[in-house]
Design an enzyme around this catalytic site. Structure first.
Site, PDB file in Angstrom:
ATOM      1  N   GLY A  36       5.704  34.605 -26.371  1.00  7.77           N
ATOM      2  CA  GLY A  36       6.754  33.571 -26.440  1.00  7.77           C
ATOM      3  C   GLY A  36       7.586  33.554 -25.169  1.00  7.77           C
ATOM      4  N   ARG A  40      15.889  31.408 -24.808  1.00  6.61           N
ATOM      5  CA  ARG A  40      17.329  31.607 -24.994  1.00  6.61           C
ATOM      6  C   ARG A  40      17.893  32.808 -24.227  1.00  6.61           C
ATOM      7  NH1 ARG A  40      17.076  31.227 -31.358  1.00  6.61           N
ATOM      8  NH2 ARG A  40      14.900  31.617 -30.848  1.00  6.61           N
ATOM      9  N   GLY A 101       1.738  28.904 -31.265  1.00  5.24           N
ATOM     10  CA  GLY A 101       2.220  29.434 -32.535  1.00  5.24           C
ATOM     11  C   GLY A 101       1.712  30.829 -32.846  1.00  5.24           C
ATOM     12  N   GLY A 164      12.446  32.258 -41.437  1.00  4.44           N
ATOM     13  CA  GLY A 164      11.645  31.688 -42.512  1.00  4.44           C
ATOM     14  C   GLY A 164      12.139  32.246 -43.847  1.00  4.44           C
ATOM     15  N   ASN A 384      29.155  79.625  -3.500  1.00  2.00           N
ATOM     16  CA  ASN A 384      30.300  78.751  -3.754  1.00  2.00           C
ATOM     17  C   ASN A 384      30.315  77.642  -2.711  1.00  2.00           C
ATOM     18  OD1 ASN A 384      32.808  77.571  -4.080  1.00  2.00           O
ATOM     19  ND2 ASN A 384      33.781  79.504  -4.659  1.00  2.00           N
TER      20      ASN A 384
HETATM   21  C1  UD1 Z   1       9.216  33.770 -36.700  1.00  3.71           C
HETATM   22  C2  UD1 Z   1       8.654  33.456 -38.083  1.00  3.71           C
HETATM   23  C3  UD1 Z   1       9.793  33.394 -39.091  1.00  3.71           C
HETATM   24  C4  UD1 Z   1      10.569  34.702 -39.069  1.00  3.71           C
HETATM   25  C5  UD1 Z   1      11.044  35.019 -37.637  1.00  3.71           C
HETATM   26  C6  UD1 Z   1      11.618  36.409 -37.600  1.00  3.71           C
HETATM   27  C7  UD1 Z   1       6.631  32.136 -37.773  1.00  3.71           C
HETATM   28  C8  UD1 Z   1       6.078  30.775 -37.781  1.00  3.71           C
HETATM   29  N1  UD1 Z   1       7.932  32.227 -38.033  1.00  3.71           N
HETATM   30  O1  UD1 Z   1      10.030  32.668 -36.308  1.00  3.71           O
HETATM   31  O2  UD1 Z   1       9.290  33.159 -40.407  1.00  3.71           O
HETATM   32  O3  UD1 Z   1      11.661  34.607 -39.953  1.00  3.71           O
HETATM   33  O4  UD1 Z   1       9.939  34.989 -36.724  1.00  3.71           O
HETATM   34  O5  UD1 Z   1      12.126  36.744 -36.324  1.00  3.71           O
HETATM   35  O6  UD1 Z   1       5.917  33.083 -37.548  1.00  3.71           O
HETATM   36  N2  UD1 Z   1       4.700  34.253 -30.187  1.00  3.71           N
HETATM   37  C9  UD1 Z   1       3.527  34.302 -29.455  1.00  3.71           C
HETATM   38  N3  UD1 Z   1       2.824  33.163 -29.272  1.00  3.71           N
HETATM   39  C10 UD1 Z   1       3.202  31.956 -29.776  1.00  3.71           C
HETATM   40  C11 UD1 Z   1       4.404  31.919 -30.522  1.00  3.71           C
HETATM   41  C12 UD1 Z   1       5.123  33.071 -30.698  1.00  3.71           C
HETATM   42  O7  UD1 Z   1       3.131  35.374 -28.988  1.00  3.71           O
HETATM   43  O8  UD1 Z   1       2.485  30.978 -29.566  1.00  3.71           O
HETATM   44  C13 UD1 Z   1       5.468  35.491 -30.398  1.00  3.71           C
HETATM   45  C14 UD1 Z   1       6.839  35.486 -29.761  1.00  3.71           C
HETATM   46  O9  UD1 Z   1       6.797  36.060 -28.465  1.00  3.71           O
HETATM   47  C15 UD1 Z   1       7.642  36.364 -30.703  1.00  3.71           C
HETATM   48  C16 UD1 Z   1       6.965  36.151 -32.049  1.00  3.71           C
HETATM   49  O10 UD1 Z   1       5.684  35.642 -31.783  1.00  3.71           O
HETATM   50  O11 UD1 Z   1       7.540  37.751 -30.389  1.00  3.71           O
HETATM   51  C17 UD1 Z   1       7.741  35.193 -32.958  1.00  3.71           C
HETATM   52  O12 UD1 Z   1       7.761  33.914 -32.391  1.00  3.71           O
HETATM   53  P1  UD1 Z   1       9.052  32.991 -32.415  1.00  3.71           P
HETATM   54  O13 UD1 Z   1       8.709  31.683 -31.807  1.00  3.71           O
HETATM   55  O14 UD1 Z   1      10.201  33.739 -31.864  1.00  3.71           O
HETATM   56  O15 UD1 Z   1       9.222  32.774 -33.993  1.00  3.71           O
HETATM   57  P2  UD1 Z   1      10.539  32.463 -34.784  1.00  3.71           P
HETATM   58  O16 UD1 Z   1      10.861  31.020 -34.649  1.00  3.71           O
HETATM   59  O17 UD1 Z   1      11.579  33.442 -34.431  1.00  3.71           O
HETATM   60 CA    CA Z   2      12.024  35.075 -32.643  1.00  2.00          CA
END
Ligand code: UD1
Ligand code: CA
Length: 464
Positions: A36, A40, A101, A164, A384
């Protein structure tokens, strides 16, 4: 061999015993999602390389999962994350070309797990403080039921915004996870949320992931949709709860600071538990690798950088900063001391206020009590190093070494111009500037002779 004490319970039964409810296979692989963008954080550095207790978040996770002894630890990264690849080495990474995702991210890791039929633990690179015992509970819960195709780690969030929401069936298994952006106002009231961490069965996982669609607000392939796919194969999803403070993620610098504080708080407690006195715990800061021995006393405002080992019965007085050093038992440091990397302070030695020590060894019982700089130096036992004395280790180009023997007296305000060696038992008069080696047991006075001209002070004033 028969066992008369046990046999009667089973021998009369003609039906075959009920199959065990637990899973037979317990091989484990770990997949850490870290592709990801971490938008932020507003940073050029990938989110998982931001540090907690002096170590990248991802290093905390790797260390925790290594103790589960999995067959593989695979980190999913984006194409431009070579620095993350280095941080997790020698463990492998897989590259997720586009961030489509969490389900897509797991799919990209399956390349590294051909035909793997054990369990796959999914962790998030931005949930760094998850503990061994929480992961162990998650795995045990999952393995306790043959019918679980997955088990999710849930938590009760004081404020569930952004997470979620988890909906359970009457038997406690998972019904659905609804993402914030897809939830109705009523659904948003639910406080039981998805930590994101889960364990999946490796068998047929690729096929199951292929069935996930991206029909949601973010048009992403959500891993949280897997339970619905599993249900079609008559597999259920377990739910187990963990602690919110441990499982909360880091999305912003504010949350990074909050987790740093949470980490420091836990470390202070465990350090005190192990027999160390902290006079004012909230003012002392540790690194992930700090080691402190029993009956050591640490005063207010002390900061431990990376790579510090303190033995037993050491006193660290207020406002000292220590990194990359070994402090042997019975030594006293500070107040206001600065100990820099590659330093060893031996037993009973004393480093006092406003003394900086770098890449040096301070011998047993040696003292540098006030205002000094000791760099690239070996200071012998019981010597010392006087107030205001310094080693002159740098000529603008190269660093040179100073070697001081045992029982040496370095007078106050001396300058030792390195490279230089001073033999055992030597005595250097205060204010000396030394440019040559000193033999053992020699008295050296290397300063200008004093001239006293009686009555001449007034003349001098008139001239100016
Ligand atoms: C995700 C969960 C949510 C949970 C929350 C907890 C999903 C769809 N949602 O949301 O239910 O409550 O985490 O923190 O899983 N990542 C990848 N590749 C991608 C997308 C994400 O490696 O294509 C990794 C990100 O780097 C991160 C993790 O997956 O470490 C979670 O992704 P993020 O987009 O932060 O999910 P949230 O919206 O926080
Ligand atoms: Ca997250």
């Amino acid at each position: 061999m028969s066992n008369p004490a046990r046999k009667p319970h089973q021998s009369m039964s003609s039906t075959s015993p009920t199959p065990p409810k637990t899973k037979n296979r317990t091989e484990l692989a770990v997949v850490i999602l870290a592709a990801g963008k971490g938008t932020r954080m507003k940073s050029a550095l990938p989110k998982v390389l931001h540090k907690i207790a002096g170590q990248p978040m991802i290093a905390h996770i790797i260390k925790t999962v290594e103790s589960l002894k999995p067959q593989k630890i695979i980190t999913v990264i984006a194409p431009d994350m070579d620095n993350v690849k280095q941080a997790v080495a020698p463990h492998p990474v897989t590259i997720q070309k586009q961030q489509k995702g969490t389900a897509d991210a797991v799919k990209s890791a399956l390349k590294e797990l051909p035909d793997f039929k054990g369990q796959i633990l999914i962790l998030y690179g931005d949930v760094p403080l998850v503990s061994y015992s929480t992961l162990d509970n998650l795995l045990n819960h999952h393995r306790s039921d043959k019918n679980f195709g997955a088990t999710v780690l849930a938590m009760a969030a004081p404020n569930p915004t952004g997470y979620g929401r988890i909906f359970q069936n009457a038997d406690g298994t998972l019904n659905r996870i609804i993402e914030e952006k897809d939830a109705s106002d009523d659904e948003k009231l639910v406080r039981l949320v998805n930590s994101g961490l889960m364990v999946l069965e490796g068998e047929n996982l690729g096929d199951h992931l292929d069935k996930i669609k991206n029909k949601n607000a973010q048009q992403e392939f959500y891993l949280v949709d897997l339970p619905e796919i599993l249900a079609k194969d008559n597999l259920s999803t377990g739910v187990i709860r963990g602690d919110f403070q441990e499982l909360r993620g880091i999305n912003s610098r504010t949350q990074l600071a909050e987790l740093e504080l949470a980490w420091q708080h836990n470390k202070r407690l465990s350090i005190m538990e192990s027999g160390v006195t902290l006079i004012d715990p909230n003012t002392v800061y540790f690194s992930a690798d700090t080691v402190i021995g029993r009956d050591t006393i640490i005063e207010q405002g002390v900061i431990f950088g990376q790579g510090v080992t303190i033995e037993d019965n050491v006193e660290i007085k207020a406002y000292s900063h220590i990194e990359g050093a070994i402090i042997k038992s019975g030594a006293t440091i500070g107040p206001f001391a600065r100990i820099r990397p590659d330093t060893i302070i031996k037993e009973q030695a004393r480093i006092g206020n406003f003394v900086e020590v770098k890449n040096s060894t301070i011998g047993k019982g040696a003292k540098a009590n006030h205002l000094g700089y000791i760099g690239d130096t070996e200071l012998g036992a019981q010597s010392n190093f006087g107030c205001g004395a310094i080693t002159v280790n740098y000529d603008g180009k190269t660093k040179s070494k100073t070697k001081i023997g045992k029982n040496v007296m370095i007078g106050s305000n001396s300058s030792l111009i390195a490279p230089i060696e001073i033999g055992d038992g030597a005595y250097i008069a205060a204010g000396s500037t030394l440019t040559r080696n000193v033999e053992k047991d020699t008295l050296v006075i290397a300063r200008a002779e004093t001239k006293s001209l009686a009555g001449k002070a007034k003349d001098r004033m008139k001239k100016e």
